[in-house]
Design a protein around this motif. Structure first.
Motif, short mmCIF file in Angstrom:
data_model
loop_
_atom_site.label_atom_id
_atom_site.label_comp_id
_atom_site.label_asym_id
_atom_site.label_seq_id
_atom_site.Cartn_x
_atom_site.Cartn_y
_atom_site.Cartn_z
N ARG A 30 41.29 45.35 35.65
CA ARG A 30 40.07 45.65 34.90
C ARG A 30 39.69 47.13 35.05
NH1 ARG A 30 34.56 42.98 36.86
NH2 ARG A 30 35.65 41.01 36.54
N GLU A 31 39.16 47.71 33.95
CA GLU A 31 38.71 49.11 34.03
C GLU A 31 37.64 49.28 35.12
OE1 GLU A 31 36.78 51.36 30.62
OE2 GLU A 31 37.97 52.87 31.66
N GLY A 32 37.78 50.31 35.90
CA GLY A 32 36.80 50.59 36.96
C GLY A 32 37.19 50.02 38.30
N THR A 33 38.30 49.26 38.33
CA THR A 33 38.77 48.70 39.61
C THR A 33 39.02 49.82 40.61
OG1 THR A 33 39.77 46.80 38.53
CG2 THR A 33 40.63 47.36 40.71
N ILE A 34 38.55 49.59 41.84
CA ILE A 34 38.80 50.56 42.92
C ILE A 34 39.77 49.94 43.93
CG2 ILE A 34 37.78 51.78 44.89
CD1 ILE A 34 35.26 52.19 43.30
#
Ligand code: BTN
Length: 246
Positions: A30-34
């Motif tokens: 997912r976009e924004g995964t750290i």
């Protein structure tokens, strides 16, 4: 929240950037995964350097982004937004934070954070971006030959909770990323330029021709550095074409 909407922790990794690339290849992410870790056995810096970080002392993170609103030609905007997000986090604790062009985060003449941004570009689109950040928090001794490392604890005499720091950093980066999504490009560029290390100060630089005195006046639309000479002539540089001399 986009940045930090999902967090993947690993006790140790060769490199969070390398691991993020692997996850992008082999799974839906997912976009924004750290992706973050306590220790990197092969932490990567710019131009093939190693990134030193004592086990469990600092933030070592990589953020996965799909910045489809940014034309590959304008990719420096991403670098500027990430740099500003780190400055926002540090401003919570200390003053006088600057950005040494292109994206080292400085306190006075010392480096507190480094950024390694890797884009995958397909045609005229950025397919994905991995924004790697090494931010020195609790490390008090540096062993490598990095010229001028510093940490938040060395600057304040305090120790910080890494999980709290990660939450705050993610929130600050998320705000900056949302500025990018809202296409507040001029605001990002202007803030970035106003935070530049040595902005408008007459200092020494070295390029392939000479060592000279000049002053940083701005960066171009594509992130090239502009240095003015005493006579008014302006030189324009890409990364590694100019050294800052102390
Ligand atoms: C620099 O040389 O200034 C860039 C350093 C970037 C280090 C970070 S630590 C987390 C991420 N994973 C890596 O292997 N490198 C970046």
């Amino acid at each position: 929240m986009i940045i930090g909407s999902k967090l993947f922790y690993f006790e140790n990794l060769p490199s969070t950037n390398t691991h993020a690339a692997l996850l992008l290849k082999n799974s839906d992410i997912r976009e924004g995964t750290i992706i973050y870790t306590n220790y990197q056995s092969a932490g990567r810096g710019q131009i093939g350097n190693r990134w030193e970080s004592e086990d469990g002392s600092n933030l070592l993170i990589s953020i996965v982004l799909f910045p489809s609103m940014i034309n590959p030609l304008d990719q420096f905007l991403i670098s500027m937004a990430i740099s500003l997000g780190i400055c926002d986090f540090l401003k919570r604790f200390i003053p006088s934070i600057t950005i040494k062009w292109p994206n080292d985060i400085y306190v006075n003449n010392d480096k507190i954070a480094g950024i390694l941004i890797e884009h995958s570009i397909l045609g005229d689109k950025i397919e994905n971006t991995i924004a790697g950040i090494g931010l020195n928090i609790n490390q008090n001794e540096f062993l490598s030959n990095a010229p001028n490392p510093i940490s938040l604890s060395l600057l304040t005499g305090k120790n910080f909770d890494l999980n709290n720091c990660l939450q705050m950093l993610a929130a600050d980066l998320d705000n900056r990323y949302k500025q990018l999504i809202s296409e507040l490009f001029t605001q990002i560029r202007d803030e970035y330029i106003s935070r530049l290390y040595r902005l408008n100060k007459w200092c020494k630089y070295k390029d392939r021709n000479s060592i000279y005195t000049g002053r940083i006046i701005s960066v171009t639309e594509y992130g090239r550095l502009l240095i003015e000479r005493p006579g008014g002539e302006i030189s324009e540089y890409s990364f590694k074409e100019v050294d800052f001399i102390l």
